[in-house]
Design a protein around this motif. Sequence first.
Motif, PDB file in Angstrom:
ATOM      1  N   GLU A  45      59.452   0.692  21.122  1.00  0.00           N
ATOM      2  CA  GLU A  45      59.169   0.073  19.835  1.00  0.00           C
ATOM      3  C   GLU A  45      59.506   1.075  18.739  1.00  0.00           C
ATOM      4  O   GLU A  45      59.171   2.253  18.827  1.00  0.00           O
ATOM      5  CB  GLU A  45      57.728  -0.417  19.736  1.00  0.00           C
ATOM      6  CG  GLU A  45      56.652   0.621  19.969  1.00  0.00           C
ATOM      7  CD  GLU A  45      55.257   0.012  19.932  1.00  0.00           C
ATOM      8  OE1 GLU A  45      55.120  -1.186  20.266  1.00  0.00           O
ATOM      9  OE2 GLU A  45      54.310   0.736  19.576  1.00  0.00           O
ATOM     10  N   LYS A  54      48.405  -3.795  14.976  1.00  0.00           N
ATOM     11  CA  LYS A  54      47.962  -3.978  16.358  1.00  0.00           C
ATOM     12  C   LYS A  54      49.142  -4.152  17.303  1.00  0.00           C
ATOM     13  O   LYS A  54      49.115  -3.688  18.446  1.00  0.00           O
ATOM     14  CB  LYS A  54      47.032  -5.192  16.454  1.00  0.00           C
ATOM     15  CG  LYS A  54      45.656  -4.977  15.839  1.00  0.00           C
ATOM     16  CD  LYS A  54      44.787  -6.211  16.010  1.00  0.00           C
ATOM     17  CE  LYS A  54      43.390  -5.974  15.482  1.00  0.00           C
ATOM     18  NZ  LYS A  54      42.531  -7.187  15.643  1.00  0.00           N
ATOM     19  N   LYS A  55      50.186  -4.817  16.831  1.00  0.00           N
ATOM     20  CA  LYS A  55      51.349  -5.079  17.680  1.00  0.00           C
ATOM     21  C   LYS A  55      52.121  -3.800  17.982  1.00  0.00           C
ATOM     22  O   LYS A  55      52.573  -3.595  19.121  1.00  0.00           O
ATOM     23  CB  LYS A  55      52.267  -6.093  16.995  1.00  0.00           C
ATOM     24  CG  LYS A  55      53.515  -6.439  17.798  1.00  0.00           C
ATOM     25  CD  LYS A  55      54.346  -7.490  17.090  1.00  0.00           C
ATOM     26  CE  LYS A  55      55.600  -7.831  17.909  1.00  0.00           C
ATOM     27  NZ  LYS A  55      56.433  -8.869  17.221  1.00  0.00           N
ATOM     28  N   TYR A  56      52.273  -2.933  16.984  1.00  0.00           N
ATOM     29  CA  TYR A  56      53.060  -1.708  17.148  1.00  0.00           C
ATOM     30  C   TYR A  56      52.121  -0.506  17.206  1.00  0.00           C
ATOM     31  O   TYR A  56      51.808   0.106  16.191  1.00  0.00           O
ATOM     32  CB  TYR A  56      54.071  -1.581  16.008  1.00  0.00           C
ATOM     33  CG  TYR A  56      55.097  -2.684  16.009  1.00  0.00           C
ATOM     34  CD1 TYR A  56      56.166  -2.665  16.898  1.00  0.00           C
ATOM     35  CD2 TYR A  56      54.975  -3.770  15.153  1.00  0.00           C
ATOM     36  CE1 TYR A  56      57.103  -3.693  16.930  1.00  0.00           C
ATOM     37  CE2 TYR A  56      55.907  -4.812  15.170  1.00  0.00           C
ATOM     38  CZ  TYR A  56      56.960  -4.752  16.064  1.00  0.00           C
ATOM     39  OH  TYR A  56      57.883  -5.773  16.095  1.00  0.00           O
ATOM     40  N   HIS A  57      51.702  -0.183  18.413  1.00  0.00           N
ATOM     41  CA  HIS A  57      50.692   0.870  18.529  1.00  0.00           C
ATOM     42  C   HIS A  57      51.272   2.253  18.266  1.00  0.00           C
ATOM     43  O   HIS A  57      50.530   3.219  18.143  1.00  0.00           O
ATOM     44  CB  HIS A  57      49.966   0.783  19.869  1.00  0.00           C
ATOM     45  CG  HIS A  57      50.643   1.402  21.032  1.00  0.00           C
ATOM     46  ND1 HIS A  57      51.946   1.146  21.376  1.00  0.00           N
ATOM     47  CD2 HIS A  57      50.179   2.286  21.969  1.00  0.00           C
ATOM     48  CE1 HIS A  57      52.262   1.832  22.453  1.00  0.00           C
ATOM     49  NE2 HIS A  57      51.222   2.526  22.836  1.00  0.00           N
ATOM     50  N   VAL A  91      52.335   8.248  21.411  1.00  0.00           N
ATOM     51  CA  VAL A  91      52.711   7.409  22.543  1.00  0.00           C
ATOM     52  C   VAL A  91      53.733   8.151  23.408  1.00  0.00           C
ATOM     53  O   VAL A  91      54.214   9.223  23.046  1.00  0.00           O
ATOM     54  CB  VAL A  91      53.314   6.065  22.062  1.00  0.00           C
ATOM     55  CG1 VAL A  91      52.291   5.268  21.267  1.00  0.00           C
ATOM     56  CG2 VAL A  91      54.564   6.312  21.204  1.00  0.00           C
ATOM     57  N   ASP A 146      54.389  -0.154  28.218  1.00  0.00           N
ATOM     58  CA  ASP A 146      55.419   0.733  28.775  1.00  0.00           C
ATOM     59  C   ASP A 146      56.567  -0.062  29.408  1.00  0.00           C
ATOM     60  O   ASP A 146      57.121   0.319  30.433  1.00  0.00           O
ATOM     61  CB  ASP A 146      54.804   1.679  29.813  1.00  0.00           C
ATOM     62  CG  ASP A 146      55.718   2.880  30.105  1.00  0.00           C
ATOM     63  OD1 ASP A 146      56.671   3.097  29.334  1.00  0.00           O
ATOM     64  OD2 ASP A 146      55.479   3.562  31.117  1.00  0.00           O
ATOM     65  N   ARG A 182      49.677   3.761  15.346  1.00  0.00           N
ATOM     66  CA  ARG A 182      48.272   4.123  15.382  1.00  0.00           C
ATOM     67  C   ARG A 182      48.001   5.469  16.053  1.00  0.00           C
ATOM     68  O   ARG A 182      47.047   6.152  15.694  1.00  0.00           O
ATOM     69  CB  ARG A 182      47.463   3.039  16.107  1.00  0.00           C
ATOM     70  CG  ARG A 182      47.682   1.654  15.556  1.00  0.00           C
ATOM     71  CD  ARG A 182      46.626   0.664  16.045  1.00  0.00           C
ATOM     72  NE  ARG A 182      46.482   0.597  17.486  1.00  0.00           N
ATOM     73  CZ  ARG A 182      47.182  -0.226  18.264  1.00  0.00           C
ATOM     74  NH1 ARG A 182      48.103  -1.015  17.735  1.00  0.00           N
ATOM     75  NH2 ARG A 182      46.963  -0.257  19.572  1.00  0.00           N
ATOM     76  N   ARG A 183      48.810   5.812  17.056  1.00  0.00           N
ATOM     77  CA  ARG A 183      48.481   6.992  17.854  1.00  0.00           C
ATOM     78  C   ARG A 183      49.750   7.530  18.538  1.00  0.00           C
ATOM     79  O   ARG A 183      50.754   6.817  18.622  1.00  0.00           O
ATOM     80  CB  ARG A 183      47.451   6.631  18.907  1.00  0.00           C
ATOM     81  CG  ARG A 183      47.935   5.633  19.926  1.00  0.00           C
ATOM     82  CD  ARG A 183      46.895   5.396  21.012  1.00  0.00           C
ATOM     83  NE  ARG A 183      45.783   4.628  20.537  1.00  0.00           N
ATOM     84  CZ  ARG A 183      45.696   3.299  20.624  1.00  0.00           C
ATOM     85  NH1 ARG A 183      46.705   2.614  21.153  1.00  0.00           N
ATOM     86  NH2 ARG A 183      44.658   2.659  20.193  1.00  0.00           N
ATOM     87  N   ASN A 223      56.276   1.029  24.131  1.00  0.00           N
ATOM     88  CA  ASN A 223      55.247   0.073  23.743  1.00  0.00           C
ATOM     89  C   ASN A 223      54.015   0.246  24.627  1.00  0.00           C
ATOM     90  O   ASN A 223      54.007   1.014  25.591  1.00  0.00           O
ATOM     91  CB  ASN A 223      55.774  -1.364  23.776  1.00  0.00           C
ATOM     92  CG  ASN A 223      56.228  -1.798  25.167  1.00  0.00           C
ATOM     93  OD1 ASN A 223      55.769  -1.275  26.182  1.00  0.00           O
ATOM     94  ND2 ASN A 223      57.142  -2.757  25.208  1.00  0.00           N
ATOM     95  N   GLU A 224      52.961  -0.488  24.303  1.00  0.00           N
ATOM     96  CA  GLU A 224      51.674  -0.275  24.967  1.00  0.00           C
ATOM     97  C   GLU A 224      51.745  -0.577  26.461  1.00  0.00           C
ATOM     98  O   GLU A 224      51.063   0.058  27.264  1.00  0.00           O
ATOM     99  CB  GLU A 224      50.607  -1.138  24.302  1.00  0.00           C
ATOM    100  CG  GLU A 224      49.201  -0.667  24.560  1.00  0.00           C
ATOM    101  CD  GLU A 224      48.214  -1.115  23.507  1.00  0.00           C
ATOM    102  OE1 GLU A 224      47.106  -0.558  23.470  1.00  0.00           O
ATOM    103  OE2 GLU A 224      48.544  -2.038  22.723  1.00  0.00           O
TER     104      GLU A 224
END
Length: 276
Positions: A205, A152-155, A161, A201, A158-159, A198-199
């Motif tokens: 990350e 969850k911390k390092y998105h 970026v 911006d 997951r997808r 990062n999420e």
Amino acid sequence: MARTAISRITGSNDIYDPVRRSKTPSVNFLTCHDGFTLYDLYSYNTKHNEKNGWENTDGDNNGHSWNCGVEGETTEPEIEDLRRRLIKNAVATLLCSRGPAMFYAGDEFCNTQFGNNNAYCQDNIVSWLDWRRLEEYKEIHDFFRYMIAFRKKYHVLRRPVKAAACGLPEISIHNGYPWNGGTDYNSRLIGIMFAGRNEADTGDEIVFYAMNAYWGWVSTQLPELPNNMRWKVCVNTYVVYEDGKDMEKYTEFHGGHHLKVPPRTVVILTAEHRED
């Protein structure tokens, strides 16, 4: 196998063409209701479905499992330690893979079906979740929690970026030494680096995943980071997991770039800003 593992971890673009599909169409999972539990995957070489009443002819015969030296439950500490390590490897790999992650209920505390890989007809301890195992396998449960929070911390895990401001590519392969994407039948270690904004911006990350599938120690060299950043060890499955434990103290990591990965182990690092 090494090339296939890299492809699955990075989104399976060889199966799901990103031109025609989204970049994260695959649902990643290791175990489900049809097959072994995660604990049984490393505790049984063959299925044990005798109690189902079909003379062990039902259920899948290709479980791709390994009992680590003893079939079923054991009191041998070395085998138990290896099984726990392989389970942690599987969890770390699943939760560092591109695309939605799914795991089988009970795997987080090593639930067992005693080698039964087709327990649909068992309304008993074979198919039930045995919550008493949570106390015995608290380490695995806590590691699951940590890896879920890490994902969850390092998105970037997951997808897709936004591109990293430092110029590093979104996904790159470093098998043994920086920028080596080659694999062959002798490949023992894979290294995958994820990089992006990062999420929020507000910064980059960067996550590095290394897996040693060999039974001996393997050395690897990490890629250079921007001048204001350093590698920090976050996960080392060779070490017993405890919340808050500084994994870097238990990892052979020299000069900020040279890492020795223990036998059958996953090590995960992140890039952090230097304090000096």
